[in-house]
Design a protein around this motif. Structure first.
Motif, PDB file in Angstrom:
ATOM      1  N   ASP A  27       0.812  -1.221   0.000  1.00 37.70           N
ATOM      2  CA  ASP A  27       0.000   0.000   0.000  1.00 37.70           C
ATOM      3  C   ASP A  27       0.846   1.271   0.000  1.00 37.70           C
ATOM      4  O   ASP A  27       0.337   2.374   0.186  1.00 37.70           O
ATOM      5  CB  ASP A  27      -0.942   0.007   1.207  1.00 37.70           C
ATOM      6  N   PHE A  28       2.151   1.163  -0.247  1.00 38.52           N
ATOM      7  CA  PHE A  28       3.054   2.314  -0.270  1.00 38.52           C
ATOM      8  C   PHE A  28       2.805   3.109  -1.544  1.00 38.52           C
ATOM      9  O   PHE A  28       2.848   2.570  -2.650  1.00 38.52           O
ATOM     10  CB  PHE A  28       4.499   1.816  -0.228  1.00 38.52           C
ATOM     11  N   LYS A  29       2.519   4.415  -1.427  1.00 41.73           N
ATOM     12  CA  LYS A  29       2.106   5.228  -2.574  1.00 41.73           C
ATOM     13  C   LYS A  29       3.116   6.314  -2.943  1.00 41.73           C
ATOM     14  O   LYS A  29       2.849   7.134  -3.821  1.00 41.73           O
ATOM     15  CB  LYS A  29       0.762   5.888  -2.275  1.00 41.73           C
ATOM     16  N   SER A  30       4.253   6.328  -2.296  1.00 40.65           N
ATOM     17  CA  SER A  30       5.208   7.426  -2.467  1.00 40.65           C
ATOM     18  C   SER A  30       6.358   7.038  -3.386  1.00 40.65           C
ATOM     19  O   SER A  30       6.532   5.876  -3.761  1.00 40.65           O
ATOM     20  CB  SER A  30       5.750   7.865  -1.109  1.00 40.65           C
ATOM     21  N   GLU A  31       7.157   8.052  -3.737  1.00 34.48           N
ATOM     22  CA  GLU A  31       8.385   7.860  -4.496  1.00 34.48           C
ATOM     23  C   GLU A  31       9.566   7.835  -3.532  1.00 34.48           C
ATOM     24  O   GLU A  31       9.579   8.559  -2.530  1.00 34.48           O
ATOM     25  CB  GLU A  31       8.579   8.998  -5.501  1.00 34.48           C
ATOM     26  N   LEU A  32      10.577   7.038  -3.855  1.00 33.12           N
ATOM     27  CA  LEU A  32      11.792   6.957  -3.059  1.00 33.12           C
ATOM     28  C   LEU A  32      12.973   7.414  -3.895  1.00 33.12           C
ATOM     29  O   LEU A  32      13.143   6.975  -5.037  1.00 33.12           O
ATOM     30  CB  LEU A  32      12.013   5.520  -2.579  1.00 33.12           C
ATOM     31  N   ASP A  33      13.782   8.285  -3.333  1.00 34.45           N
ATOM     32  CA  ASP A  33      14.926   8.815  -4.062  1.00 34.45           C
ATOM     33  C   ASP A  33      16.155   8.848  -3.169  1.00 34.45           C
ATOM     34  O   ASP A  33      16.094   9.282  -2.009  1.00 34.45           O
ATOM     35  CB  ASP A  33      14.633  10.229  -4.560  1.00 34.45           C
ATOM     36  N   THR A  34      17.267   8.410  -3.730  1.00 33.71           N
ATOM     37  CA  THR A  34      18.554   8.509  -3.052  1.00 33.71           C
ATOM     38  C   THR A  34      19.200   9.848  -3.404  1.00 33.71           C
ATOM     39  O   THR A  34      19.109  10.300  -4.537  1.00 33.71           O
ATOM     40  CB  THR A  34      19.475   7.359  -3.490  1.00 33.71           C
ATOM     41  N   ALA A  35      19.815  10.477  -2.416  1.00 32.68           N
ATOM     42  CA  ALA A  35      20.546  11.727  -2.651  1.00 32.68           C
ATOM     43  C   ALA A  35      21.885  11.658  -1.925  1.00 32.68           C
ATOM     44  O   ALA A  35      21.985  11.073  -0.838  1.00 32.68           O
ATOM     45  CB  ALA A  35      19.736  12.928  -2.169  1.00 32.68           C
ATOM     46  N   LYS A  88      33.409  15.154   3.909  1.00 33.67           N
ATOM     47  CA  LYS A  88      32.433  14.112   4.234  1.00 33.67           C
ATOM     48  C   LYS A  88      31.465  13.948   3.067  1.00 33.67           C
ATOM     49  O   LYS A  88      31.156  14.915   2.357  1.00 33.67           O
ATOM     50  CB  LYS A  88      31.663  14.519   5.495  1.00 33.67           C
ATOM     51  N   ILE A  89      30.979  12.735   2.877  1.00 33.35           N
ATOM     52  CA  ILE A  89      29.977  12.428   1.858  1.00 33.35           C
ATOM     53  C   ILE A  89      28.804  11.752   2.553  1.00 33.35           C
ATOM     54  O   ILE A  89      28.967  10.689   3.162  1.00 33.35           O
ATOM     55  CB  ILE A  89      30.545  11.514   0.766  1.00 33.35           C
ATOM     56  N   ALA A  90      27.631  12.384   2.498  1.00 29.54           N
ATOM     57  CA  ALA A  90      26.447  11.849   3.174  1.00 29.54           C
ATOM     58  C   ALA A  90      25.582  11.089   2.170  1.00 29.54           C
ATOM     59  O   ALA A  90      25.269  11.590   1.093  1.00 29.54           O
ATOM     60  CB  ALA A  90      25.642  12.974   3.809  1.00 29.54           C
ATOM     61  N   ILE A  91      25.177   9.877   2.548  1.00 26.75           N
ATOM     62  CA  ILE A  91      24.310   9.029   1.731  1.00 26.75           C
ATOM     63  C   ILE A  91      22.918   9.068   2.352  1.00 26.75           C
ATOM     64  O   ILE A  91      22.740   8.691   3.521  1.00 26.75           O
ATOM     65  CB  ILE A  91      24.815   7.579   1.684  1.00 26.75           C
ATOM     66  N   THR A  92      21.918   9.519   1.591  1.00 29.18           N
ATOM     67  CA  THR A  92      20.594   9.731   2.167  1.00 29.18           C
ATOM     68  C   THR A  92      19.507   9.094   1.308  1.00 29.18           C
ATOM     69  O   THR A  92      19.701   8.820   0.122  1.00 29.18           O
ATOM     70  CB  THR A  92      20.292  11.243   2.310  1.00 29.18           C
ATOM     71  N   LEU A  93      18.353   8.895   1.922  1.00 29.66           N
ATOM     72  CA  LEU A  93      17.173   8.393   1.234  1.00 29.66           C
ATOM     73  C   LEU A  93      15.993   9.289   1.596  1.00 29.66           C
ATOM     74  O   LEU A  93      15.778   9.602   2.765  1.00 29.66           O
ATOM     75  CB  LEU A  93      16.872   6.948   1.648  1.00 29.66           C
ATOM     76  N   VAL A  94      15.226   9.710   0.571  1.00 25.03           N
ATOM     77  CA  VAL A  94      14.116  10.640   0.769  1.00 25.03           C
ATOM     78  C   VAL A  94      12.832  10.014   0.259  1.00 25.03           C
ATOM     79  O   VAL A  94      12.803   9.415  -0.824  1.00 25.03           O
ATOM     80  CB  VAL A  94      14.378  11.968   0.021  1.00 25.03           C
ATOM     81  N   ILE A  95      11.759  10.160   1.029  1.00 19.43           N
ATOM     82  CA  ILE A  95      10.429   9.699   0.627  1.00 19.43           C
ATOM     83  C   ILE A  95       9.623  10.907   0.182  1.00 19.43           C
ATOM     84  O   ILE A  95       9.452  11.864   0.937  1.00 19.43           O
ATOM     85  CB  ILE A  95       9.724   8.976   1.787  1.00 19.43           C
ATOM     86  N   ASP A  96       9.135  10.867  -1.041  1.00 18.94           N
ATOM     87  CA  ASP A  96       8.371  11.973  -1.612  1.00 18.94           C
ATOM     88  C   ASP A  96       6.926  11.508  -1.781  1.00 18.94           C
ATOM     89  O   ASP A  96       6.600  10.793  -2.720  1.00 18.94           O
ATOM     90  CB  ASP A  96       8.973  12.359  -2.958  1.00 18.94           C
ATOM     91  N   GLY A  97       6.056  11.925  -0.872  1.00 15.14           N
ATOM     92  CA  GLY A  97       4.666  11.484  -0.898  1.00 15.14           C
ATOM     93  C   GLY A  97       4.124  11.342   0.509  1.00 15.14           C
ATOM     94  O   GLY A  97       4.735  11.782   1.484  1.00 15.14           O
ATOM     95  N   PRO A  98       2.980  10.691   0.665  1.00 16.75           N
ATOM     96  CA  PRO A  98       2.310  10.653   1.966  1.00 16.75           C
ATOM     97  C   PRO A  98       2.886   9.651   2.953  1.00 16.75           C
ATOM     98  O   PRO A  98       2.557   9.696   4.133  1.00 16.75           O
ATOM     99  CB  PRO A  98       0.873  10.266   1.598  1.00 16.75           C
ATOM    100  N   ASP A  99       3.740   8.722   2.505  1.00 13.15           N
ATOM    101  CA  ASP A  99       4.214   7.642   3.371  1.00 13.15           C
ATOM    102  C   ASP A  99       5.448   8.046   4.178  1.00 13.15           C
ATOM    103  O   ASP A  99       6.049   9.092   3.952  1.00 13.15           O
ATOM    104  CB  ASP A  99       4.520   6.403   2.529  1.00 13.15           C
ATOM    105  N   LEU A 177      -0.774  19.749  -3.339  1.00 14.59           N
ATOM    106  CA  LEU A 177      -0.703  18.786  -4.420  1.00 14.59           C
ATOM    107  C   LEU A 177       0.607  18.043  -4.292  1.00 14.59           C
ATOM    108  O   LEU A 177       1.661  18.630  -4.151  1.00 14.59           O
ATOM    109  CB  LEU A 177      -0.765  19.499  -5.769  1.00 14.59           C
ATOM    110  N   SER A 178       0.603  16.738  -4.388  1.00 17.06           N
ATOM    111  CA  SER A 178       1.822  15.958  -4.194  1.00 17.06           C
ATOM    112  C   SER A 178       2.482  15.653  -5.519  1.00 17.06           C
ATOM    113  O   SER A 178       1.858  15.610  -6.571  1.00 17.06           O
ATOM    114  CB  SER A 178       1.498  14.636  -3.490  1.00 17.06           C
ATOM    115  N   THR A 179       3.808  15.412  -5.444  1.00 17.19           N
ATOM    116  CA  THR A 179       4.541  14.997  -6.616  1.00 17.19           C
ATOM    117  C   THR A 179       3.994  13.702  -7.170  1.00 17.19           C
ATOM    118  O   THR A 179       3.929  13.491  -8.371  1.00 17.19           O
ATOM    119  CB  THR A 179       6.023  14.809  -6.244  1.00 17.19           C
ATOM    120  N   VAL A 180       3.608  12.805  -6.279  1.00 16.74           N
ATOM    121  CA  VAL A 180       3.101  11.516  -6.720  1.00 16.74           C
ATOM    122  C   VAL A 180       1.854  11.698  -7.565  1.00 16.74           C
ATOM    123  O   VAL A 180       1.703  11.087  -8.618  1.00 16.74           O
ATOM    124  CB  VAL A 180       2.820  10.602  -5.523  1.00 16.74           C
ATOM    125  N   SER A 181       0.930  12.559  -7.126  1.00 15.28           N
ATOM    126  CA  SER A 181      -0.283  12.760  -7.905  1.00 15.28           C
ATOM    127  C   SER A 181       0.045  13.372  -9.258  1.00 15.28           C
ATOM    128  O   SER A 181      -0.583  13.036 -10.261  1.00 15.28           O
ATOM    129  CB  SER A 181      -1.273  13.650  -7.141  1.00 15.28           C
TER     130      SER A 181
END
Length: 416
Positions: A27-35, A88-99, A177-181
């Motif tokens: 039921d996950f409705k969001s986008e996942l992006d590494t930055a 330093k180099i930071a490895i991150t994960l971002v959730i774009d959406g309602p989840d 308005l969400s990016t996902v929509s």
């Protein structure tokens, strides 16, 4: 080796490959992006080039290269190419959406044949995570497992690292308005535009316009000198890119369209249902003369009448109106154009004038000095060669100064 949060290890060698796995629940409705962020000794980026993400997937010297695939990503690092002032180099994960993080089935960072780090996801409400840091220590590089969370997603994370993000605009509507929509609407009805959605969203985020609702209008110069822009497909291409913004700004994603030359005409609203081939369709409604780009409009410039009709159409709009006005120049009716702009400044209308492969843009190039109006409600930029303009740069230019006008118009009670 299994790493625990806070644990570190010495990195052997200069070439590192990292993989991230983040499968989600059904039921996950969001986008996942590494930055990835390259940081100086103060823990800040040195500039935009140090922010590696879906719209900028590598550094200029390819010391960091990011690749995305469904529910995973990979990062290649050549530490020998990292500049000396990067600490330093930071490895991150971002959730774009309602989840939130809790919507992931699991989350794992691997350094193949060396170590892996499994991040606890259960019960976590954050939308962004700093998974790990690679940092200089005593002449070596080390990796530290973190799993540190941020609420709010990309923006607070980027601000934490010193990325230049504009101050927020107060939303016009209570429900953003969400990016996902946006991407979902494009996927369903205009899949060829999905690749533009993320680029547009980066600019919308940069100017904090993600939650703003507005009507969108497109005004097209159809004078004879525009023939090359029509025949090359540049006019349809610009319309496609504005349509992405229309879907974001307006609930129904529709866009009012006018064409002008000596005369002007209002055409059917653009939606995702009729966007494909729209320009060719309005060109072929009836027979047109050889010097006409749109039937019945003639071949010379006459901007003021179409501007006045647009003002009359939108002067009582309850929403802000974002107008993209395309022209290849030959602007001569300075006094009438200024008067139309001056009058429209009393209404919720913002003009984005775009020069397309032309010259002699006249008064449009000097609008910053035009102060005899209630608020500054215009911005102009020129595209010399549409084919060479990067999409991310185009969206930045399209959205520039819209926020400034919005704030000024709201403060002056032109919009509410």
């Amino acid at each position: 080796m299994i790493l625990q949060s806070g644990q570190n290890l010495v990195v052997n060698g200069m070439h590192i490959n990292l993989t991230l796995h983040y499968p989600s629940a059904p039921d996950f409705k969001s986008e996942l992006d590494t930055a990835v962020f390259l940081l100086n000794a103060a823990g800040k980026v040195r500039g935009d080039a140090d922010f590696i993400f879906f719209n900028q997937t590598a550094t200029a010297n390819r010391s960091v290269v990011l690749q995305h695939s469904p529910q995973s990503s990979s990062i290649s690092l050549d530490l020998s190419k990292i500049e000396a002032d990067v600490s330093k180099i930071a490895i991150t994960l971002v959730i774009d959406g309602p989840d939130a993080v809790s919507g992931l089935s699991h989350l794992q960072l691997n350094m193949p044949n060396v170590a892996e780090y499994r991040v606890e996801t259960q019960g976590r409400a954050e939308k962004a995570l700093i998974l790990a840091e690679i940092y200089r220590h005593a002449g070596n590089w080390k990796l530290r497992a973190l799993g540190q969370g941020f609420n709010g997603g990309l923006e607070p994370l980027a601000l934490n690292y010193g990325v230049d993000i504009a101050q927020p605009v107060a939303p016009v509507a209570s429900t953003p308005l969400s990016t996902v929509s946006l991407e979902k609407k494009l996927q369903d009805k205009a899949p060829r535009l999905v690749s533009l959605a993320k680029k547009a969203t980066v600019s919308l985020t940069k100017f904090n316009l993600q939650s703003v609702k507005a009507k969108v209008a497109f005004v097209l110069d159809a004078s004879g000198s525009m023939k090359g822009q029509f025949s090359k497909g540049n006019v349809q291409a610009v319309l496609d890119r504005i349509a992405v913004l229309a879907v974001q700004f307006d609930d129904d994603g529709s866009m009012d369209v006018w064409g002008f030359a000596e005369k002007h005409a209002k055409y059917p609203d653009v939606t995702l249902d009729n966007l494909d081939g729209y320009i060719q369709a309005i060109q072929n409604t009836t027979r047109r003369s050889t010097w006409e780009n749109l039937p019945g409009l003639g071949g010379t410039n006459n901007e003021p009448p179409v501007m006045e009709e647009l003002i009359e159409t939108f002067k009582h709009s309850e929403l802000p109106v974002y107008v993209v006005f395309i022209t290849d120049g030959g602007i001569s009716k300075t006094r009438q154009i200024k008067e139309a702009i001056r009058r429209s400044a009393n209404y919720p209308i913002f003009w984005k004038f775009v020069g397309l492969g032309g010259m002699n843009y006249g008064v449009l190039e000097n609008l910053d000095t035009f102060t005899d109006r209630r608020v500054d409600n215009t911005h102009f930029f020129a595209i010399d060669n549409f084919a060479t303009l990067q999409e991310d740069r185009l969206y930045d230019l399209l959205l520039e100064e819209f926020k400034d006008w919005y704030e000024a118009a709201k403060a002056d009670r032109i919009i509410f």
